[in-house]
Enzyme design. Structure first.
Site, PDB file in Angstrom:
ATOM      1  CD  GLU A 157       2.833   0.162   2.996  1.00 17.43           C
ATOM      2  OE1 GLU A 157       2.101   1.319   3.069  1.00 17.43           O
ATOM      3  OE2 GLU A 157       2.525  -0.719   3.603  1.00 17.43           O
ATOM      4  CE  LYS A 205      -3.719   1.891  -2.698  1.00 19.00           C
ATOM      5  NZ  LYS A 205      -3.697   0.588  -3.188  1.00 19.00           N
ATOM      6  CG  HIS A 243      -1.413   4.542   0.253  1.00 14.02           C
ATOM      7  ND1 HIS A 243      -2.950   4.535   0.079  1.00 14.02           N
ATOM      8  CD2 HIS A 243      -1.183   3.366   0.272  1.00 14.02           C
ATOM      9  CE1 HIS A 243      -3.282   3.514   0.327  1.00 14.02           C
ATOM     10  NE2 HIS A 243      -2.522   2.731   0.367  1.00 14.02           N
ATOM     11  CG  ASP A 264       3.942  -0.492  -1.492  1.00 17.70           C
ATOM     12  OD1 ASP A 264       3.279   0.255  -2.363  1.00 17.70           O
ATOM     13  OD2 ASP A 264       3.389  -1.530  -1.009  1.00 17.70           O
ATOM     14  CG  ASN A 281      -7.060   4.130  -1.163  1.00 18.09           C
ATOM     15  OD1 ASN A 281      -6.943   4.713  -0.118  1.00 18.09           O
ATOM     16  ND2 ASN A 281      -7.163   2.775  -1.178  1.00 18.09           N
ATOM     17  CG  HIS A 286       0.495  -2.457   1.331  1.00 20.33           C
ATOM     18  ND1 HIS A 286       0.979  -1.451   0.603  1.00 20.33           N
ATOM     19  CD2 HIS A 286      -0.566  -1.778   1.896  1.00 20.33           C
ATOM     20  CE1 HIS A 286       0.552  -0.323   0.439  1.00 20.33           C
ATOM     21  NE2 HIS A 286      -0.533  -0.487   1.271  1.00 20.33           N
ATOM     22  CB  SER A 319      -1.979   2.242   3.561  1.00 21.14           C
ATOM     23  OG  SER A 319      -1.787   0.940   4.209  1.00 21.14           O
TER      24      SER A 319
END
Length: 377
Positions: free
Chosen positions: A165, A227, A197, A194, A32, A119, A169
């Site tokens: 998110e 990440k 990423h 979230d 990541n 997650h 991911s």
């Protein structure tokens, strides 16, 4: 003495799902570290400079017991300003931060409505907390509002919390944040985004896909630092009252040794690099566009348009075989299998980073295209 554990491990092995730690091998298509900051000269120099000016390596205690280093405070002030939030709080890792957030902030009588693909750390947090929680189908905005309405009709009196998110991911797609923000406002809810990423890669100055929502009293964000920022830890940003509540009630924060002050200094440097050196983001954008063309040409799959490109192949065995083939050709590609992803959706998760070259990227997708045709069920 350990018979039950051994039986469980053998059962995983029989199903082709026994995990083990394997070394890095070949060009990076699995990490990541999207911007290639993790081993960059810029970050090495920043950490060396921090050591030279006397920044401590260890905090020596929890933040509430002498572990509150000036680097933590400086990072949180700078992060709040960078992301546009009222306050920020630094945790030792994203998993810990997500767990603490959802175990602590939603209260008894509240309802958490979460996307089905959030997650694992969010799931752990919800199980530790006191609020009810319900999953909704991935990125289905109507389902979120329906869940809140149903809860109200059946006597729900507390506050709804919507948890998503911004960039998923394992699928590489993005949440409909603007629509979710409207639902949040209509229902006097809280929206938890979230950004793990997306931070460092997407949004103005790399501030995330929810950058336009930061600073609202009904929005809390999680920004992972391990990440795209290339360091470690995570920042929770949001209203002052929510951050103060985490400091006073968040057990994973209260009882943990504070993160390394040196790592806090590193995150400060990474945020500055992301803001002041946009060329890395531009290079990654170009790579994403290239991979879009390569996906269509060699794989026959429409690309996600982000740095995460899943190739769903179905069975565990096929995903593992294809990953090994990629590794044998010098590309570090990993298979992702259940329970991380749903049954029947084992996949190769192609992660685009600046640690791999354009030439390596082109060769990977040519190799994959041929391998997928040969292994077609």
């Amino acid at each position: 003495m350990h018979d039950s554990h051994e039986r469980s491990l053998k059962a995983l092995e029989a199903r082709g799902r026994l995990r083990s730690l394997s070394p890095r091998k070949g060009a990076d298509f699995s990490s990541n570290d999207y911007l290639g900051l993790g081993a960059s000269d810029e970050m090495r120099e920043a950490l060396a400079a921090a050591l030279a000016r006397g920044v401590a390596i260890g905090a020596g205690g929890s933040r509430l017991l002498r572990g509150n280093d000036p680097e933590h405070v400086a990072l949180e002030d700078e992060a709040a300003s960078f992301f546009g939030a009222e306050r920020a709080l630094y945790f030792g890792g994203g998993f810990t931060a997500n767990t603490a957030l959802l175990a602590t902030l939603p209260q008894r009588g509240d309802l958490i409505v979460h996307d089905a693909l959030i997650h694992a750390s969010a799931h752990d947090g919800m199980r530790l907390g006191r609020a009810e929680f319900v999953a909704t189908a991935h990125n289905e905005v109507t389902a979120v509002e329906d869940a809140i309405a149903t809860w109200r009709r059946t006597g729900g009196k507390g506050r709804p919390w919507i948890v998503v998110e911004s960039l998923y991911s394992m699928d590489g797609d993005c949440a409909p944040l603007a629509d979710l923000a409207e639902i949040t406002a209509r229902h006097d809810a809280m929206l938890v985004v979230d950004e793990a990423h997306a931070t460092g890669v997407h949004g103005p100055d790399g501030r995330g896909l929810g950058a336009a929502l930061e600073g609202r009293p009904d929005v809390i964000s999680l920004h992972t630092c391990g990440k795209a920022l290339g360091i470690m830890g995570a920042l929770v940003t949001g209203p002052k009252v929510m951050i103060d509540f985490l400091v006073n009630r968040g057990r994973p924060f209260i009882y943990a040794t504070a993160p390394s002050p040196l790592m806090a200094a590193g995150v400060r440097a990474a945020l500055k690099l992301v803001k002041d050196r946009p060329e890395r983001r531009r290079m990654l954008e170009e790579r994403i566009a290239l991979v879009g063309e390569l996906m269509r040409k060699h794989v026959g799959i429409e690309p996600t348009g982000t740095q995460i490109q899943p190739i769903i192949v179905g069975t565990d065995a096929r995903a593992t075989k294809l990953a090994v083939l990629c590794q044998d050709h010098g590309f570090d590609v990993r298979a992702v299998r259940p329970p991380t992803v749903p049954e029947g959706t084992s996949r190769l998760r192609i992660s685009l980073t600046l640690n791999a070259t354009r030439d390596e990227t082109e060769r990977l997708f040519a190799t994959l295209g041929a391998a997928l045709r040969e292994s077609a069920p």
